[in-house]
Design a protein around this motif. Sequence first.
Motif, PDB file in Angstrom:
ATOM      1  N   VAL A  98       1.549  47.586  64.788  1.00  0.00           N
ATOM      2  CA  VAL A  98       1.436  46.213  64.284  1.00  0.00           C
ATOM      3  C   VAL A  98       0.181  45.551  64.850  1.00  0.00           C
ATOM      4  N   GLU A  99       0.002  45.643  66.163  1.00  0.00           N
ATOM      5  CA  GLU A  99      -1.159  45.038  66.796  1.00  0.00           C
ATOM      6  C   GLU A  99      -2.443  45.711  66.328  1.00  0.00           C
ATOM      7  N   ASP A 130       7.123  40.452  65.687  1.00  0.00           N
ATOM      8  CA  ASP A 130       7.732  39.277  66.316  1.00  0.00           C
ATOM      9  C   ASP A 130       6.925  38.041  65.922  1.00  0.00           C
ATOM     10  N   PRO A 131       7.495  36.835  66.076  1.00  0.00           N
ATOM     11  CA  PRO A 131       6.845  35.620  65.584  1.00  0.00           C
ATOM     12  C   PRO A 131       5.423  35.406  66.098  1.00  0.00           C
ATOM     13  N   VAL A 136      -0.381  35.282  64.323  1.00  0.00           N
ATOM     14  CA  VAL A 136      -1.784  35.705  64.347  1.00  0.00           C
ATOM     15  C   VAL A 136      -2.157  36.366  63.022  1.00  0.00           C
ATOM     16  N   ALA A 137      -1.267  37.228  62.508  1.00  0.00           N
ATOM     17  CA  ALA A 137      -1.535  37.894  61.235  1.00  0.00           C
ATOM     18  C   ALA A 137      -1.635  36.875  60.099  1.00  0.00           C
ATOM     19  N   GLU A 138      -0.760  35.878  60.101  1.00  0.00           N
ATOM     20  CA  GLU A 138      -0.751  34.879  59.028  1.00  0.00           C
ATOM     21  C   GLU A 138      -2.025  34.027  59.033  1.00  0.00           C
ATOM     22  N   THR A 139      -2.441  33.557  60.206  1.00  0.00           N
ATOM     23  CA  THR A 139      -3.628  32.706  60.245  1.00  0.00           C
ATOM     24  C   THR A 139      -4.887  33.514  59.923  1.00  0.00           C
ATOM     25  N   LEU A 164       5.414  29.612  62.740  1.00  0.00           N
ATOM     26  CA  LEU A 164       5.835  30.761  63.550  1.00  0.00           C
ATOM     27  C   LEU A 164       5.495  30.583  65.023  1.00  0.00           C
ATOM     28  N   ASP A 165       4.306  30.005  65.289  1.00  0.00           N
ATOM     29  CA  ASP A 165       3.877  29.824  66.681  1.00  0.00           C
ATOM     30  C   ASP A 165       3.135  28.486  66.814  1.00  0.00           C
TER      31      ASP A 165
END
Length: 270
Positions: A98-99, A130-131, A136-139, A164-165
Amino acid sequence: MTTTRKHRFSSGAGFGDPYAGFTLEVDRDGNCDPFRVDPTDSHVLADLLDHEHYTPDDVDADALLDVGIGYLAIEEYESAVDAFARVVWFVPESRAAVEAQVNRGVAHGQLGEYDEAIGAYREALSLDPDPGVAAVAETNLAYALWESGNSSRPLEHAERAVELDPRLADAWYNLGFLYNERGLAEDAVRALETAERLGFDRTLVREEVEHARERLGEYDMVEAVEAVEAVETDTDAGAREGSEREAVEADPVEGEAAGDGSASRERLGA
Protein backbone atom coordinates in the motif's frame (compact mmCIF):
# COMPACT_ATOMS: atom_id res chain seq x y z
CA MET A 1 -9.91 21.49 -14.11
CA THR A 2 -7.64 24.18 -15.42
CA THR A 3 -6.16 27.39 -14.10
CA THR A 4 -4.02 30.20 -15.42
CA ARG A 5 -2.31 30.71 -12.08
CA LYS A 6 1.14 29.36 -11.32
CA HIS A 7 0.79 25.97 -9.75
CA ARG A 8 1.36 25.98 -5.99
CA PHE A 9 -0.48 22.77 -5.22
CA SER A 10 0.94 20.37 -2.63
CA SER A 11 1.61 16.90 -3.98
CA GLY A 12 1.23 15.31 -0.57
CA ALA A 13 3.83 13.25 1.23
CA GLY A 14 5.36 9.81 1.31
CA PHE A 15 6.02 7.68 4.35
CA GLY A 16 8.89 7.45 6.76
CA ASP A 17 12.02 9.60 6.95
CA PRO A 18 13.47 9.82 3.41
CA TYR A 19 16.79 11.08 4.77
CA ALA A 20 17.44 8.20 7.15
CA GLY A 21 19.52 6.34 4.54
CA PHE A 22 19.50 2.66 3.71
CA THR A 23 20.05 0.07 6.43
CA LEU A 24 19.27 -3.27 4.82
CA GLU A 25 21.51 -6.13 6.00
CA VAL A 26 21.52 -8.88 3.44
CA ASP A 27 22.07 -11.80 5.80
CA ARG A 28 21.56 -12.52 9.48
CA ASP A 29 25.27 -12.13 10.22
CA GLY A 30 25.37 -8.63 8.85
CA ASN A 31 27.45 -9.55 5.82
CA CYS A 32 26.67 -7.78 2.56
CA ASP A 33 26.55 -9.65 -0.72
CA PRO A 34 28.51 -7.45 -3.19
CA PHE A 35 26.16 -8.48 -5.98
CA ARG A 36 23.20 -7.01 -4.10
CA VAL A 37 24.77 -3.95 -2.49
CA ASP A 38 26.46 -0.93 -4.05
CA PRO A 39 30.01 -1.04 -2.58
CA THR A 40 30.46 2.74 -2.94
CA ASP A 41 27.66 3.73 -0.59
CA SER A 42 26.20 0.49 0.82
CA HIS A 43 22.83 1.26 -0.74
CA VAL A 44 20.82 -1.74 -1.82
CA LEU A 45 20.47 -1.95 -5.56
CA ALA A 46 16.75 -2.41 -6.04
CA ASP A 47 17.12 -3.26 -9.71
CA LEU A 48 19.09 -6.40 -8.80
CA LEU A 49 16.18 -7.81 -6.81
CA ASP A 50 14.69 -9.50 -9.83
CA HIS A 51 11.73 -11.82 -9.29
CA GLU A 52 13.36 -14.32 -11.64
CA HIS A 53 16.20 -14.81 -9.17
CA TYR A 54 14.59 -14.18 -5.78
CA THR A 55 11.42 -15.37 -4.12
CA PRO A 56 9.31 -13.23 -1.75
CA ASP A 57 10.81 -15.04 1.23
CA ASP A 58 14.26 -13.81 0.19
CA VAL A 59 13.24 -10.16 0.18
CA ASP A 60 12.79 -7.74 3.07
CA ALA A 61 9.87 -5.73 1.62
CA ASP A 62 10.12 -2.97 4.23
CA ALA A 63 13.81 -2.51 3.46
CA LEU A 64 13.10 -2.38 -0.27
CA LEU A 65 10.41 0.20 0.46
CA ASP A 66 13.07 2.27 2.24
CA VAL A 67 15.22 2.00 -0.86
CA GLY A 68 12.46 3.55 -2.93
CA ILE A 69 11.93 6.32 -0.40
CA GLY A 70 15.64 7.01 -0.47
CA TYR A 71 15.54 7.33 -4.24
CA LEU A 72 12.71 9.84 -3.83
CA ALA A 73 14.86 11.86 -1.45
CA ILE A 74 17.67 12.18 -4.02
CA GLU A 75 15.19 12.80 -6.86
CA GLU A 76 15.98 9.56 -8.68
CA TYR A 77 12.33 9.13 -9.53
CA GLU A 78 12.62 6.42 -12.17
CA SER A 79 14.64 4.24 -9.81
CA ALA A 80 12.08 4.96 -7.08
CA VAL A 81 9.23 3.83 -9.35
CA ASP A 82 11.11 0.60 -10.06
CA ALA A 83 11.80 -0.10 -6.38
CA PHE A 84 8.19 0.51 -5.37
CA ALA A 85 6.92 -1.65 -8.23
CA ARG A 86 9.10 -4.52 -6.98
CA VAL A 87 7.68 -4.19 -3.47
CA VAL A 88 4.20 -4.57 -4.95
CA TRP A 89 5.28 -7.57 -6.99
CA PHE A 90 6.88 -9.41 -4.08
CA VAL A 91 4.19 -8.66 -1.46
CA PRO A 92 1.11 -7.51 -3.44
CA GLU A 93 -1.44 -7.28 -0.61
CA SER A 94 0.71 -6.16 2.30
CA ARG A 95 0.94 -2.88 4.20
CA ALA A 96 4.27 -2.30 2.47
CA ALA A 97 2.55 -2.67 -0.91
CA VAL A 98 0.00 0.00 0.00
CA GLU A 99 2.73 2.45 0.99
CA ALA A 100 4.72 1.50 -2.09
CA GLN A 101 1.78 2.28 -4.36
CA VAL A 102 1.26 5.70 -2.76
CA ASN A 103 4.95 6.53 -3.03
CA ARG A 104 5.07 5.20 -6.58
CA GLY A 105 2.31 7.68 -7.36
CA VAL A 106 4.42 10.49 -5.91
CA ALA A 107 7.38 9.46 -8.06
CA HIS A 108 5.26 9.29 -11.21
CA GLY A 109 3.85 12.70 -10.37
CA GLN A 110 7.34 14.17 -10.09
CA LEU A 111 8.04 12.78 -13.56
CA GLY A 112 4.87 14.38 -14.89
CA GLU A 113 3.33 10.95 -15.47
CA TYR A 114 -0.04 11.77 -13.96
CA ASP A 115 -2.05 8.94 -15.50
CA GLU A 116 0.37 6.45 -13.95
CA ALA A 117 0.21 8.36 -10.65
CA ILE A 118 -3.58 8.24 -10.67
CA GLY A 119 -3.47 4.49 -11.27
CA ALA A 120 -1.03 3.96 -8.39
CA TYR A 121 -3.18 5.92 -5.94
CA ARG A 122 -6.32 4.06 -7.00
CA GLU A 123 -4.49 0.74 -6.55
CA ALA A 124 -3.44 1.79 -3.05
CA LEU A 125 -7.02 2.70 -2.14
CA SER A 126 -8.32 -0.58 -3.55
CA LEU A 127 -6.20 -2.42 -0.95
CA ASP A 128 -8.29 -0.89 1.86
CA PRO A 129 -5.51 0.94 3.71
CA ASP A 130 -5.86 2.38 7.21
CA PRO A 131 -7.34 5.91 7.38
CA GLY A 132 -3.99 7.71 7.66
CA VAL A 133 -2.55 6.07 4.55
CA ALA A 134 -5.84 6.39 2.70
CA ALA A 135 -5.89 10.13 3.42
CA VAL A 136 -2.47 10.55 1.83
CA ALA A 137 -3.61 8.53 -1.20
CA GLU A 138 -6.81 10.59 -1.52
CA THR A 139 -5.14 14.00 -1.36
CA ASN A 140 -2.42 12.89 -3.78
CA LEU A 141 -5.08 11.51 -6.11
CA ALA A 142 -6.82 14.89 -6.05
CA TYR A 143 -3.51 16.53 -6.96
CA ALA A 144 -2.82 14.14 -9.84
CA LEU A 145 -6.33 14.49 -11.25
CA TRP A 146 -6.07 18.28 -11.14
CA GLU A 147 -2.62 18.31 -12.76
CA SER A 148 -3.72 15.96 -15.54
CA GLY A 149 -6.72 18.12 -16.38
CA ASN A 150 -9.00 15.27 -15.39
CA SER A 151 -12.30 16.55 -14.01
CA SER A 152 -13.12 13.28 -12.24
CA ARG A 153 -14.02 14.87 -8.94
CA PRO A 154 -10.64 16.03 -7.58
CA LEU A 155 -12.45 18.19 -5.03
CA GLU A 156 -14.36 15.16 -3.80
CA HIS A 157 -11.10 13.30 -3.17
CA ALA A 158 -9.59 16.32 -1.42
CA GLU A 159 -12.59 16.55 0.91
CA ARG A 160 -12.42 12.82 1.54
CA ALA A 161 -8.78 13.17 2.58
CA VAL A 162 -9.49 15.63 5.39
CA GLU A 163 -12.40 13.49 6.56
CA LEU A 164 -10.07 10.50 6.86
CA ASP A 165 -7.26 12.40 8.58
CA PRO A 166 -8.16 15.87 9.91
CA ARG A 167 -4.55 16.32 11.07
CA LEU A 168 -3.01 16.04 7.59
CA ALA A 169 -1.79 19.54 6.72
CA ASP A 170 -1.13 18.73 3.06
CA ALA A 171 -4.73 17.61 2.64
CA TRP A 172 -6.09 20.88 4.03
CA TYR A 173 -3.82 22.94 1.79
CA ASN A 174 -4.84 20.97 -1.29
CA LEU A 175 -8.49 21.35 -0.33
CA GLY A 176 -8.05 25.11 0.09
CA PHE A 177 -6.40 25.37 -3.31
CA LEU A 178 -9.26 23.49 -4.99
CA TYR A 179 -11.86 25.60 -3.18
CA ASN A 180 -10.10 28.67 -4.58
CA GLU A 181 -10.22 27.22 -8.08
CA ARG A 182 -13.96 26.63 -7.69
CA GLY A 183 -14.49 30.22 -6.53
CA LEU A 184 -15.37 29.13 -2.97
CA ALA A 185 -13.15 31.76 -1.39
CA GLU A 186 -14.55 31.67 2.15
CA ASP A 187 -14.21 27.88 2.31
CA ALA A 188 -10.70 28.22 0.88
CA VAL A 189 -9.63 30.60 3.63
CA ARG A 190 -10.91 28.28 6.36
CA ALA A 191 -9.14 25.25 4.86
CA LEU A 192 -5.88 27.12 4.32
CA GLU A 193 -5.84 28.55 7.84
CA THR A 194 -6.34 25.01 9.15
CA ALA A 195 -3.37 23.85 7.06
CA GLU A 196 -1.23 26.61 8.57
CA ARG A 197 -2.25 25.71 12.12
CA LEU A 198 -1.23 22.12 11.40
CA GLY A 199 2.23 23.22 10.32
CA PHE A 200 2.02 23.60 6.54
CA ASP A 201 4.46 26.02 4.90
CA ARG A 202 3.33 29.50 6.01
CA THR A 203 4.57 31.24 2.86
CA LEU A 204 2.58 29.01 0.54
CA VAL A 205 -0.50 29.29 2.71
CA ARG A 206 -0.30 33.09 2.88
CA GLU A 207 -0.03 33.36 -0.90
CA GLU A 208 -3.11 31.22 -1.41
CA VAL A 209 -5.04 33.01 1.35
CA GLU A 210 -4.21 36.33 -0.28
CA HIS A 211 -5.62 35.06 -3.54
CA ALA A 212 -8.80 33.96 -1.77
CA ARG A 213 -9.19 37.32 -0.06
CA GLU A 214 -8.71 39.09 -3.39
CA ARG A 215 -11.63 37.10 -4.70
CA LEU A 216 -13.69 37.95 -1.63
CA GLY A 217 -12.87 41.61 -2.24
CA GLU A 218 -14.02 41.30 -5.83
CA TYR A 219 -17.30 39.73 -4.67
CA ASP A 220 -17.81 42.50 -2.11
CA MET A 221 -17.14 45.14 -4.77
CA VAL A 222 -19.63 43.57 -7.18
CA GLU A 223 -22.26 43.38 -4.45
CA ALA A 224 -21.65 47.03 -3.54
CA VAL A 225 -21.98 48.15 -7.17
CA GLU A 226 -25.18 46.16 -7.56
CA ALA A 227 -26.59 47.71 -4.40
CA VAL A 228 -25.77 51.24 -5.63
CA GLU A 229 -27.32 50.52 -9.01
CA ALA A 230 -30.46 49.21 -7.32
CA VAL A 231 -30.75 52.37 -5.20
CA GLU A 232 -30.23 54.57 -8.27
CA THR A 233 -32.90 52.65 -10.19
CA ASP A 234 -35.40 53.08 -7.34
CA THR A 235 -34.54 56.79 -7.07
CA ASP A 236 -35.01 57.36 -10.81
CA ALA A 237 -38.34 55.56 -10.77
CA GLY A 238 -39.51 57.66 -7.83
CA ALA A 239 -38.45 60.89 -9.56
CA ARG A 240 -40.38 59.95 -12.74
CA GLU A 241 -43.47 59.10 -10.74
CA GLY A 242 -43.28 62.45 -8.93
CA SER A 243 -42.95 64.40 -12.23
CA GLU A 244 -45.96 62.66 -13.73
CA ARG A 245 -48.04 63.37 -10.62
CA GLU A 246 -47.09 67.05 -10.71
CA ALA A 247 -48.03 67.27 -14.40
CA VAL A 248 -51.49 65.80 -13.71
CA GLU A 249 -52.13 68.24 -10.91
CA ALA A 250 -51.04 71.21 -13.08
CA ASP A 251 -53.09 70.31 -16.22
CA PRO A 252 -55.43 67.31 -16.20
CA VAL A 253 -55.56 67.18 -20.02
CA GLU A 254 -51.79 67.34 -20.47
CA GLY A 255 -51.45 64.90 -17.60
CA GLU A 256 -53.64 62.41 -19.41
CA ALA A 257 -51.47 62.74 -22.52
CA ALA A 258 -48.34 62.24 -20.43
CA GLY A 259 -49.72 59.07 -18.87
CA ASP A 260 -49.61 55.56 -20.29
CA GLY A 261 -50.21 54.74 -23.93
CA SER A 262 -53.83 53.72 -23.63
CA ALA A 263 -54.94 57.06 -22.14
CA SER A 264 -53.15 58.92 -24.91
CA ARG A 265 -54.77 56.85 -27.67
CA GLU A 266 -58.22 57.35 -26.19
CA ARG A 267 -57.76 61.12 -26.23
CA LEU A 268 -56.47 61.17 -29.80
CA GLY A 269 -59.40 59.12 -30.98
CA ALA A 270 -62.01 61.44 -29.43
